[in-house]
Design a protein around this motif. Structure first.
Motif, PDB file in Angstrom:
ATOM      1  N   SER A 153      40.265  79.955  50.999  1.00  0.00           N
ATOM      2  CA  SER A 153      40.015  81.316  50.351  1.00  0.00           C
ATOM      3  C   SER A 153      38.592  81.655  50.206  1.00  0.00           C
ATOM      4  O   SER A 153      38.308  82.714  49.728  1.00  0.00           O
ATOM      5  N   ASN A 154      37.766  80.613  50.139  1.00  0.00           N
ATOM      6  CA  ASN A 154      36.286  80.640  49.839  1.00  0.00           C
ATOM      7  C   ASN A 154      35.562  80.516  51.223  1.00  0.00           C
ATOM      8  O   ASN A 154      34.759  79.571  51.362  1.00  0.00           O
ATOM      9  N   LEU A 155      35.737  81.632  52.023  1.00  0.00           N
ATOM     10  CA  LEU A 155      35.100  81.679  53.182  1.00  0.00           C
ATOM     11  C   LEU A 155      33.364  81.996  53.121  1.00  0.00           C
ATOM     12  O   LEU A 155      33.073  82.680  51.963  1.00  0.00           O
ATOM     13  N   THR A 156      32.699  81.305  53.534  1.00  0.00           N
ATOM     14  CA  THR A 156      31.201  81.867  53.514  1.00  0.00           C
ATOM     15  C   THR A 156      30.859  83.164  54.162  1.00  0.00           C
ATOM     16  O   THR A 156      31.758  83.630  55.009  1.00  0.00           O
ATOM     17  N   LYS A 157      29.951  83.741  53.900  1.00  0.00           N
ATOM     18  CA  LYS A 157      29.562  85.086  54.383  1.00  0.00           C
ATOM     19  C   LYS A 157      29.624  85.289  55.628  1.00  0.00           C
ATOM     20  O   LYS A 157      30.119  85.883  56.418  1.00  0.00           O
ATOM     21  N   PRO A 158      28.984  84.410  56.455  1.00  0.00           N
ATOM     22  CA  PRO A 158      28.776  84.297  57.964  1.00  0.00           C
ATOM     23  C   PRO A 158      30.083  84.300  58.579  1.00  0.00           C
ATOM     24  O   PRO A 158      30.302  84.899  59.690  1.00  0.00           O
ATOM     25  N   ILE A 159      31.024  83.190  58.018  1.00  0.00           N
ATOM     26  CA  ILE A 159      32.357  83.210  58.539  1.00  0.00           C
ATOM     27  C   ILE A 159      33.104  84.518  58.439  1.00  0.00           C
ATOM     28  O   ILE A 159      33.609  84.948  59.172  1.00  0.00           O
ATOM     29  N   GLN A 160      32.967  85.165  57.180  1.00  0.00           N
ATOM     30  CA  GLN A 160      33.775  86.309  56.810  1.00  0.00           C
ATOM     31  C   GLN A 160      33.239  87.488  57.778  1.00  0.00           C
ATOM     32  O   GLN A 160      34.028  88.001  58.645  1.00  0.00           O
ATOM     33  N   GLU A 161      31.977  87.398  58.199  1.00  0.00           N
ATOM     34  CA  GLU A 161      31.488  88.340  58.920  1.00  0.00           C
ATOM     35  C   GLU A 161      31.855  88.279  60.703  1.00  0.00           C
ATOM     36  O   GLU A 161      32.213  89.066  61.507  1.00  0.00           O
ATOM     37  N   ALA A 162      31.544  87.149  61.136  1.00  0.00           N
ATOM     38  CA  ALA A 162      32.113  86.708  62.337  1.00  0.00           C
ATOM     39  C   ALA A 162      33.624  86.783  62.471  1.00  0.00           C
ATOM     40  O   ALA A 162      33.708  87.422  63.632  1.00  0.00           O
ATOM     41  N   LEU A 163      34.456  86.464  61.665  1.00  0.00           N
ATOM     42  CA  LEU A 163      35.855  86.831  61.761  1.00  0.00           C
ATOM     43  C   LEU A 163      36.108  88.331  61.955  1.00  0.00           C
ATOM     44  O   LEU A 163      36.910  88.698  62.627  1.00  0.00           O
ATOM     45  N   LYS A 164      35.579  89.057  60.991  1.00  0.00           N
ATOM     46  CA  LYS A 164      35.764  90.458  61.016  1.00  0.00           C
ATOM     47  C   LYS A 164      35.215  90.960  62.606  1.00  0.00           C
ATOM     48  O   LYS A 164      35.745  91.951  62.931  1.00  0.00           O
ATOM     49  N   GLU A 165      34.064  90.545  62.940  1.00  0.00           N
ATOM     50  CA  GLU A 165      33.627  91.220  64.502  1.00  0.00           C
ATOM     51  C   GLU A 165      34.885  90.620  65.410  1.00  0.00           C
ATOM     52  O   GLU A 165      35.006  91.673  66.247  1.00  0.00           O
ATOM     53  N   HIS A 166      35.442  89.399  65.440  1.00  0.00           N
ATOM     54  CA  HIS A 166      36.046  89.029  66.486  1.00  0.00           C
ATOM     55  C   HIS A 166      37.613  89.439  66.442  1.00  0.00           C
ATOM     56  O   HIS A 166      38.409  89.722  67.232  1.00  0.00           O
ATOM     57  N   TYR A 167      38.124  89.482  65.024  1.00  0.00           N
ATOM     58  CA  TYR A 167      39.433  89.837  64.423  1.00  0.00           C
ATOM     59  C   TYR A 167      39.475  90.790  63.477  1.00  0.00           C
ATOM     60  O   TYR A 167      39.632  90.427  62.363  1.00  0.00           O
ATOM     61  N   PRO A 168      39.315  92.086  63.751  1.00  0.00           N
ATOM     62  CA  PRO A 168      39.070  92.892  62.827  1.00  0.00           C
ATOM     63  C   PRO A 168      40.548  93.055  61.850  1.00  0.00           C
ATOM     64  O   PRO A 168      40.543  93.711  60.784  1.00  0.00           O
ATOM     65  N   ASN A 169      41.525  92.773  62.464  1.00  0.00           N
ATOM     66  CA  ASN A 169      42.782  92.816  61.719  1.00  0.00           C
ATOM     67  C   ASN A 169      43.479  91.255  61.501  1.00  0.00           C
ATOM     68  O   ASN A 169      44.490  91.056  61.052  1.00  0.00           O
ATOM     69  N   ASP A 170      42.484  90.550  61.152  1.00  0.00           N
ATOM     70  CA  ASP A 170      42.758  89.001  60.604  1.00  0.00           C
ATOM     71  C   ASP A 170      43.583  88.962  59.530  1.00  0.00           C
ATOM     72  O   ASP A 170      43.214  89.778  58.454  1.00  0.00           O
ATOM     73  N   THR A 171      44.601  88.210  59.532  1.00  0.00           N
ATOM     74  CA  THR A 171      45.287  87.942  58.158  1.00  0.00           C
ATOM     75  C   THR A 171      45.322  86.484  57.959  1.00  0.00           C
ATOM     76  O   THR A 171      46.087  86.072  56.854  1.00  0.00           O
ATOM     77  N   ALA A 172      44.815  85.677  58.726  1.00  0.00           N
ATOM     78  CA  ALA A 172      44.830  84.301  58.473  1.00  0.00           C
ATOM     79  C   ALA A 172      44.110  83.543  57.598  1.00  0.00           C
ATOM     80  O   ALA A 172      43.303  82.547  57.921  1.00  0.00           O
ATOM     81  N   THR A 173      43.748  84.122  56.401  1.00  0.00           N
ATOM     82  CA  THR A 173      42.918  83.166  55.384  1.00  0.00           C
ATOM     83  C   THR A 173      43.921  83.175  54.156  1.00  0.00           C
ATOM     84  O   THR A 173      44.955  83.803  53.862  1.00  0.00           O
ATOM     85  N   GLY A 174      43.147  82.547  53.180  1.00  0.00           N
ATOM     86  CA  GLY A 174      43.838  82.507  51.735  1.00  0.00           C
ATOM     87  C   GLY A 174      44.835  81.115  51.657  1.00  0.00           C
ATOM     88  O   GLY A 174      45.555  80.814  50.967  1.00  0.00           O
ATOM     89  N   TYR A 175      44.663  80.215  52.968  1.00  0.00           N
ATOM     90  CA  TYR A 175      45.479  79.027  52.815  1.00  0.00           C
ATOM     91  C   TYR A 175      44.936  78.049  52.019  1.00  0.00           C
ATOM     92  O   TYR A 175      43.621  77.691  51.552  1.00  0.00           O
ATOM     93  N   SER A 176      45.754  77.019  51.518  1.00  0.00           N
ATOM     94  CA  SER A 176      45.421  75.937  51.039  1.00  0.00           C
ATOM     95  C   SER A 176      45.857  74.767  51.713  1.00  0.00           C
ATOM     96  O   SER A 176      46.915  74.886  52.386  1.00  0.00           O
ATOM     97  N   LYS A 177      45.259  73.480  51.482  1.00  0.00           N
ATOM     98  CA  LYS A 177      45.799  72.211  51.965  1.00  0.00           C
ATOM     99  C   LYS A 177      47.211  71.998  51.867  1.00  0.00           C
ATOM    100  O   LYS A 177      47.733  72.086  50.783  1.00  0.00           O
ATOM    101  N   GLY A 178      47.870  71.667  52.914  1.00  0.00           N
ATOM    102  CA  GLY A 178      49.185  71.219  53.039  1.00  0.00           C
ATOM    103  C   GLY A 178      50.118  72.503  53.156  1.00  0.00           C
ATOM    104  O   GLY A 178      51.310  72.267  53.536  1.00  0.00           O
ATOM    105  N   GLN A 179      49.520  73.595  53.203  1.00  0.00           N
ATOM    106  CA  GLN A 179      50.606  74.570  53.479  1.00  0.00           C
ATOM    107  C   GLN A 179      50.473  74.690  55.041  1.00  0.00           C
ATOM    108  O   GLN A 179      50.002  74.364  55.676  1.00  0.00           O
ATOM    109  N   ILE A 180      51.663  75.475  55.553  1.00  0.00           N
ATOM    110  CA  ILE A 180      51.960  75.604  57.111  1.00  0.00           C
ATOM    111  C   ILE A 180      51.078  76.718  57.359  1.00  0.00           C
ATOM    112  O   ILE A 180      51.418  77.814  56.955  1.00  0.00           O
TER     113      ILE A 180
END
Ligand code: HEC
Length: 190
Positions: A153-180
């Motif tokens: 849930s708490n991605l750093t700015k550089p990670i957010q930007e890199a994900l946006k660049e490579h995966y504009p339709n990314d939905t794979a964030t917001g997970y917490s430990k132990g979730q599938i």
């Protein structure tokens, strides 16, 4: 519409007039699938860890993008199985689950919610659709601490930007430990 799941016994019943149809050994197929999952993880995890250490998470996003599909492709070629990873919140190009996979992923989430350890969660079935019968296997992939850098849930700015660049339709964030996070999904035509 519900996915069409046919159990071994039903397949055998339907096959009665065609006595040559052999009953598949599902125990052996389960073992094969588990072994493929082990090999997949055994290649991907060290690659991920090494890259995180030496090049940092932003560069590792590219490693995941190139390496994960490559490992799947190589394993498919080696084993003759169809090999994929899927998720209810997909990131990768091929990670969108089909109807059957969606149902199984939901079932996995329910199992975690009722206390089953995620590492133990798997499911397999003989599935017939469009006149094709195949053996399908899925194994849950739990979210660990290291995964939160790119799936939390708490991605750093550089990670957010890199994900946006490579995966504009990314939905794979917001997970917490132990979730599938998703699941291995393998199939083999019978
Ligand atoms: C450095 C960032 C990063 C880290 C750390 C990371 N991932 Fe990922 N993950 C990605 C990227 C990028 C993809 C998309 C790969 C592709 O294009 O096929 C991905 C895809 C996946 C997928 C395939 C399904 C999908 O949505 O594409 C699963 C499952 C997954 N990751 C689980 C994990 C788990 C479990 C961990 C921790 C052990 C983890 N990831 C750690 C970046 C990361």
């Amino acid at each position: 519409m519900k996915p069409l799941i046919i159990t071994t016994s039903l397949v055998v019943c339907l096959a009665l007039p065609i006595t040559t149809l052999a009953q598949p050994n599902t125990d052996q197929l389960d073992q094969e699938a588990r072994s493929i999952a082990k090999q997949f993880l055994g290649e991907l995890k060290p690659t991920l860890q090494k890259s995180m250490k030496s090049d940092g998470p932003v560069k590792t996003i590219e490693v995941c993008q190139v390496k994960a599909p490559k490992i799947a492709q190589d394993l498919a070629q080696k084993t003759g199985w169809e090999i994929n990873r899927v998720s209810l919140k997909p990131r990768g190009e091929s990670a969108q689950p089909d109807q059957w996979e969606t149902a199984v992923l939901k079932r996995f989430n329910a199992q975690v919610a009722s206390g089953t350890p995620p590492k133990k969660i798997e499911f397999s079935a003989i599935v017939t659709a469009n006149n094709q019968t195949e053996y399908r296997y899925m194994k849950a992939i739990p979210t660990g601490n290291v995964c939160l850098t790119c799936h939390g849930s708490n991605l750093t700015k550089p990670i957010q930007e890199a994900l946006k660049e490579h995966y504009p339709n990314d939905t794979a964030t917001g997970y917490s430990k132990g979730q599938i996070r998703g699941a291995f999904s393998f199939s083999k035509a019978l």
